[in-house]
Design a protein around this motif. Structure first.
Motif, mmCIF file in Angstrom:
data_model
loop_
_atom_site.group_PDB
_atom_site.id
_atom_site.type_symbol
_atom_site.label_atom_id
_atom_site.label_comp_id
_atom_site.label_asym_id
_atom_site.label_seq_id
_atom_site.Cartn_x
_atom_site.Cartn_y
_atom_site.Cartn_z
ATOM 1 N N ARG A 2 0.840 -1.194 0.000
ATOM 2 C CA ARG A 2 0.000 0.000 0.000
ATOM 3 C C ARG A 2 0.876 1.246 0.000
ATOM 4 N NH1 ARG A 2 -5.637 -0.335 3.222
ATOM 5 N NH2 ARG A 2 -6.256 -2.448 2.622
ATOM 6 N N PHE A 3 0.310 2.322 -0.509
ATOM 7 C CA PHE A 3 1.004 3.600 -0.426
ATOM 8 C C PHE A 3 1.009 4.079 1.022
ATOM 9 C CE2 PHE A 3 -0.909 3.845 -4.788
ATOM 10 C CZ PHE A 3 0.288 3.725 -5.475
ATOM 11 N N ARG A 4 1.992 4.861 1.365
ATOM 12 C CA ARG A 4 1.980 5.528 2.662
ATOM 13 C C ARG A 4 0.885 6.595 2.665
ATOM 14 N NH1 ARG A 4 6.686 5.200 5.812
ATOM 15 N NH2 ARG A 4 6.269 7.296 6.604
ATOM 16 N N ARG A 5 0.248 6.773 3.795
ATOM 17 C CA ARG A 5 -0.772 7.806 3.984
ATOM 18 C C ARG A 5 -1.847 7.728 2.891
ATOM 19 N NH1 ARG A 5 2.294 13.164 6.226
ATOM 20 N NH2 ARG A 5 0.139 13.610 6.815
ATOM 21 N N SER A 6 -2.326 6.518 2.661
ATOM 22 C CA SER A 6 -3.304 6.286 1.587
ATOM 23 C C SER A 6 -4.740 6.348 2.080
ATOM 24 C CB SER A 6 -3.052 4.927 0.933
ATOM 25 O OG SER A 6 -3.284 3.872 1.867
ATOM 26 N N ASN A 7 -4.948 6.845 3.294
ATOM 27 C CA ASN A 7 -6.294 6.938 3.882
ATOM 28 C C ASN A 7 -6.960 5.574 3.997
ATOM 29 O OD1 ASN A 7 -5.850 9.703 3.873
ATOM 30 N ND2 ASN A 7 -6.953 10.031 1.956
ATOM 31 N N GLY A 8 -6.132 4.538 4.200
ATOM 32 C CA GLY A 8 -6.653 3.192 4.391
ATOM 33 C C GLY A 8 -7.048 2.474 3.120
ATOM 34 N N LEU A 9 -6.751 3.052 1.970
ATOM 35 C CA LEU A 9 -7.170 2.468 0.696
ATOM 36 C C LEU A 9 -6.091 1.570 0.108
ATOM 37 C CD1 LEU A 9 -8.780 5.599 -1.000
ATOM 38 C CD2 LEU A 9 -9.904 3.847 0.382
ATOM 39 N N SER A 10 -6.525 0.542 -0.593
ATOM 40 C CA SER A 10 -5.597 -0.294 -1.352
ATOM 41 C C SER A 10 -5.127 0.482 -2.577
ATOM 42 C CB SER A 10 -6.287 -1.582 -1.799
ATOM 43 O OG SER A 10 -7.274 -1.294 -2.788
ATOM 44 N N ARG A 11 -4.141 -0.043 -3.270
ATOM 45 C CA ARG A 11 -3.642 0.644 -4.460
ATOM 46 C C ARG A 11 -4.702 0.708 -5.554
ATOM 47 N NH1 ARG A 11 2.755 -0.493 -5.086
ATOM 48 N NH2 ARG A 11 2.305 0.364 -7.152
ATOM 49 N N THR A 12 -5.474 -0.353 -5.703
ATOM 50 C CA THR A 12 -6.553 -0.336 -6.696
ATOM 51 C C THR A 12 -7.606 0.693 -6.325
ATOM 52 O OG1 THR A 12 -6.203 -2.648 -7.310
ATOM 53 C CG2 THR A 12 -8.374 -1.698 -7.782
#
Length: 210
Positions: A56-66
């Motif tokens: 996962r990206f850092r600081r992705s607001n809990g979202l997966s990459r997709t």
């Protein structure tokens, strides 16, 4: 198809874009639109498709990459007010980019803040890029397209830490997507060549006074 709505705002403090800047910003917006819609590499790199366990990206607001990719491609930014001057609506299903000029040291490209839809672009950085890539227009457009994508990620609610392009920040959504757009623009320039004036006006664009 995801469209880019570009609005260039004239400053009221003596700082403004000239015709060359406006042409360059429009070319960058057209390139961004072509890359996110037509490049197989963009989706693959952002989603991590083909990787066994994409991180996962850092600081992705809990979202997966997709999920991050889907948010970006939705064009559904967090600002929903309507423009009083034209049909460019914040919060519609487009990439809304509102560009303001300002000046600071050339090491800084620009900035935005979580509380505004606007993006400020540093004129001194534009001058530096225009001199550096004087005979390499594809590289120049790629830098602009990457920066527009980076700043738009902030409008979608994604953030990064201080310190610029640090190793940690490069793993955040704004830096990763911005750098991916830039690199595709550089490496696949033959696929995304910017042609005549018809291409330049492919995106919605207007100029208004601040």
């Amino acid at each position: 198809m995801l469209k880019v709505d570009l609005k260039i705002v004239e400053s009221d403090d003596g700082v403004s874009f000239d015709e060359a800047h406006i042409k360059l910003l429009k070319e960058g917006a057209v390139l961004l639109e072509k890359i996110v819609n037509d490049s197989d590499s963009f989706e693959k790199k952002v989603t991590g498709k083909g990787l066994r366990r994409p991180k996962r990206f850092r600081r992705s607001n809990g979202l997966s990459r997709t999920e991050v990719y889907n948010v970006f491609m939705s064009g559904d930014d967090k600002f929903t007010e309507e423009s009083s001057t034209d049909s460019n609506v914040q919060g519609d299903m487009d990439i809304d980019i509102w560009i303001h000029p300002y000046k600071t040291k050339p090491g800084v490209v620009g900035y935005t803040t979580p509380s505004t839809h606007a993006t400020w672009i540093n004129l001194n950085k534009l001058y530096q890029w225009m001199n550096r890539y004087n005979n390499q227009p594809n590289l120049l457009r790629a830098e602009i397209a990457g920066n527009l994508a980076h700043e738009y990620c902030h409008n979608l609610g994604f953030r990064h830490g201080r310190g610029g392009s640090t190793r940690a920040n490069r793993k955040t959504v704004p830096y990763f997507i911005g750098n991916t757009v830039r690199d595709i623009g550089r490496n696949e320039a033959n696929l995304f060549a910017i042609g005549n004036s018809e291409d330049l006006f492919a995106c919605s664009e207007s100029v208004e006074s601040k």
